[in-house]
Design a protein around this motif. Structure first.
Motif, PDB file in Angstrom:
ATOM      1  N   ARG A  30       5.146   3.399  22.730  1.00  0.00           N
ATOM      2  CA  ARG A  30       5.246   4.130  21.475  1.00  0.00           C
ATOM      3  C   ARG A  30       6.037   5.400  21.750  1.00  0.00           C
ATOM      4  NH1 ARG A  30      -0.922   4.016  19.169  1.00  0.00           N
ATOM      5  NH2 ARG A  30      -1.221   5.405  20.931  1.00  0.00           N
ATOM      6  N   GLY A  82       7.092   4.485  11.785  1.00  0.00           N
ATOM      7  CA  GLY A  82       6.401   5.350  10.839  1.00  0.00           C
ATOM      8  C   GLY A  82       7.043   6.726  10.859  1.00  0.00           C
ATOM      9  N   THR A 121       3.006  10.010   6.351  1.00  0.00           N
ATOM     10  CA  THR A 121       1.938  10.961   6.070  1.00  0.00           C
ATOM     11  C   THR A 121       2.498  12.362   6.214  1.00  0.00           C
ATOM     12  OG1 THR A 121      -0.360  11.529   6.548  1.00  0.00           O
ATOM     13  CG2 THR A 121       1.064  11.107   8.444  1.00  0.00           C
ATOM     14  N   ASP A 132      -1.589  12.266  12.594  1.00  0.00           N
ATOM     15  CA  ASP A 132      -1.616  10.843  12.927  1.00  0.00           C
ATOM     16  C   ASP A 132      -0.552  10.156  12.079  1.00  0.00           C
ATOM     17  OD1 ASP A 132      -3.682  10.947  14.785  1.00  0.00           O
ATOM     18  OD2 ASP A 132      -5.224  10.757  13.253  1.00  0.00           O
ATOM     19  N   VAL A 133       0.526   9.739  12.717  1.00  0.00           N
ATOM     20  CA  VAL A 133       1.633   9.096  12.015  1.00  0.00           C
ATOM     21  C   VAL A 133       1.352   7.594  11.956  1.00  0.00           C
ATOM     22  CG1 VAL A 133       4.116   8.675  12.009  1.00  0.00           C
ATOM     23  CG2 VAL A 133       3.226  10.880  12.829  1.00  0.00           C
ATOM     24  N   PRO A 134       1.227   7.039  10.737  1.00  0.00           N
ATOM     25  CA  PRO A 134       0.924   5.609  10.619  1.00  0.00           C
ATOM     26  C   PRO A 134       2.111   4.748  11.017  1.00  0.00           C
ATOM     27  CG  PRO A 134       1.396   6.519   8.474  1.00  0.00           C
ATOM     28  CD  PRO A 134       1.418   7.672   9.439  1.00  0.00           C
ATOM     29  N   VAL A 135       1.812   3.561  11.526  1.00  0.00           N
ATOM     30  CA  VAL A 135       2.841   2.627  11.981  1.00  0.00           C
ATOM     31  C   VAL A 135       2.544   1.252  11.394  1.00  0.00           C
ATOM     32  CG1 VAL A 135       3.795   1.453  14.020  1.00  0.00           C
ATOM     33  CG2 VAL A 135       3.228   3.887  14.138  1.00  0.00           C
ATOM     34  N   THR A 136       3.597   0.576  10.933  1.00  0.00           N
ATOM     35  CA  THR A 136       3.498  -0.828  10.532  1.00  0.00           C
ATOM     36  C   THR A 136       4.701  -1.582  11.090  1.00  0.00           C
ATOM     37  OG1 THR A 136       4.655  -0.473   8.433  1.00  0.00           O
ATOM     38  CG2 THR A 136       2.238  -0.367   8.382  1.00  0.00           C
ATOM     39  N   ASP A 148      -1.065   0.676  13.239  1.00  0.00           N
ATOM     40  CA  ASP A 148      -1.313   1.574  14.359  1.00  0.00           C
ATOM     41  C   ASP A 148      -1.042   2.999  13.892  1.00  0.00           C
ATOM     42  OD1 ASP A 148      -1.877   2.399  16.956  1.00  0.00           O
ATOM     43  OD2 ASP A 148      -0.259   1.282  17.896  1.00  0.00           O
ATOM     44  N   ALA A 149      -1.163   3.935  14.797  1.00  0.00           N
ATOM     45  CA  ALA A 149      -0.819   5.333  14.531  1.00  0.00           C
ATOM     46  C   ALA A 149      -0.546   6.008  15.863  1.00  0.00           C
ATOM     47  CB  ALA A 149      -1.949   6.055  13.804  1.00  0.00           C
ATOM     48  N   GLU A 151      -0.573   9.954  17.395  1.00  0.00           N
ATOM     49  CA  GLU A 151      -0.895  11.353  17.136  1.00  0.00           C
ATOM     50  C   GLU A 151       0.198  12.238  17.731  1.00  0.00           C
ATOM     51  OE1 GLU A 151      -4.888  14.008  17.149  1.00  0.00           O
ATOM     52  OE2 GLU A 151      -4.380  13.060  19.047  1.00  0.00           O
TER      53      GLU A 151
END
Length: 194
Positions: A30, A82, A121, A132-136, A148-149, A151
């Motif tokens: 990541r 994200g 976000t 916390d940055v969201p992930v798809t 996922d996310a 930080e």
């Protein structure tokens, strides 16, 4: 619109080998890129701010290309993404929304026109605020294994008159993902959902 004035940048790569179970054959990587910029609207209400999105587009593309580079240089290795923004306390939440178009479209373009909407976000906060940055999945938002996310924070940012603009990319699903749903191998990529 005002110039984009960058005070500092940060990029970080995290490798995850296991989450308590057996080590993964290939570690999940990541990566996050953060650009801390002056908020040209800090300290006052400005009605017309949307034009600043156009000014931010080159920064978005630069950050997206940096993340691809940090993850090995091959856009095809990226499976999740994200974005997010932390607005300093002299700004307002809407200033963080200025990152939606330049951050999201830059990643989609850099990855070969990925189909899924880029999750996002934002918040207002002081230096050291964590987000916390969201992930798809990049082509299908319904791929559950890629929910996922990551930080992200910087100890001295954002200052009251700044914004921290963030992009995140990942190379795959969560380690030990096993709760079902649409699999990445089943993505049709037609509508960004499935």
């Amino acid at each position: 619109m005002p110039d984009v004035v960058i005070r500092k940048t940060l990029s970080v790569v995290e490798e995850i080998f296991h989450e308590g179970g057996p080590p993964a054959e290939v570690p999940l990587r990541r990566a996050a890129a953060v650009s801390v910029i002056a908020n040209p609207f800090a300290g006052r209400y400005v009605e017309e701010i949307a034009g600043f999105m156009e000014d931010l587009k080159p920064l978005g593309l630069q950050m997206a290309k940096l993340l691809i580079d940090r993850l090995g240089g091959d856009p095809k290795a990226v499976e999740g993404y994200g974005k997010g923004a932390i607005v300093g306390t002299a700004g307002e939440l809407e200033h963080g929304a200025l990152w939606h178009v330049p951050g999201g479209y830059a990643m989609r373009e850099a990855l070969g026109n990925a189909a899924a909407i880029v999750p996002s976000t934002k918040k207002v906060g002081a230096p050291g605020t964590r987000l916390d940055v969201p992930v798809t999945h990049i082509n299908a938002s319904y791929v559950r294994s890629h929910f996922d996310a990551m930080e992200v924070s910087m100890a001295d940012a954002p200052r009251a008159d700044e914004m921290a603009l963030i992009l995140v990319m990942t190379t795959g699903q969560r380690i030990h993902a096993r709760v079902g749903g649409l699999k990445a191998s089943e993505v049709k990529g037609e509508d960004g959902l499935r």
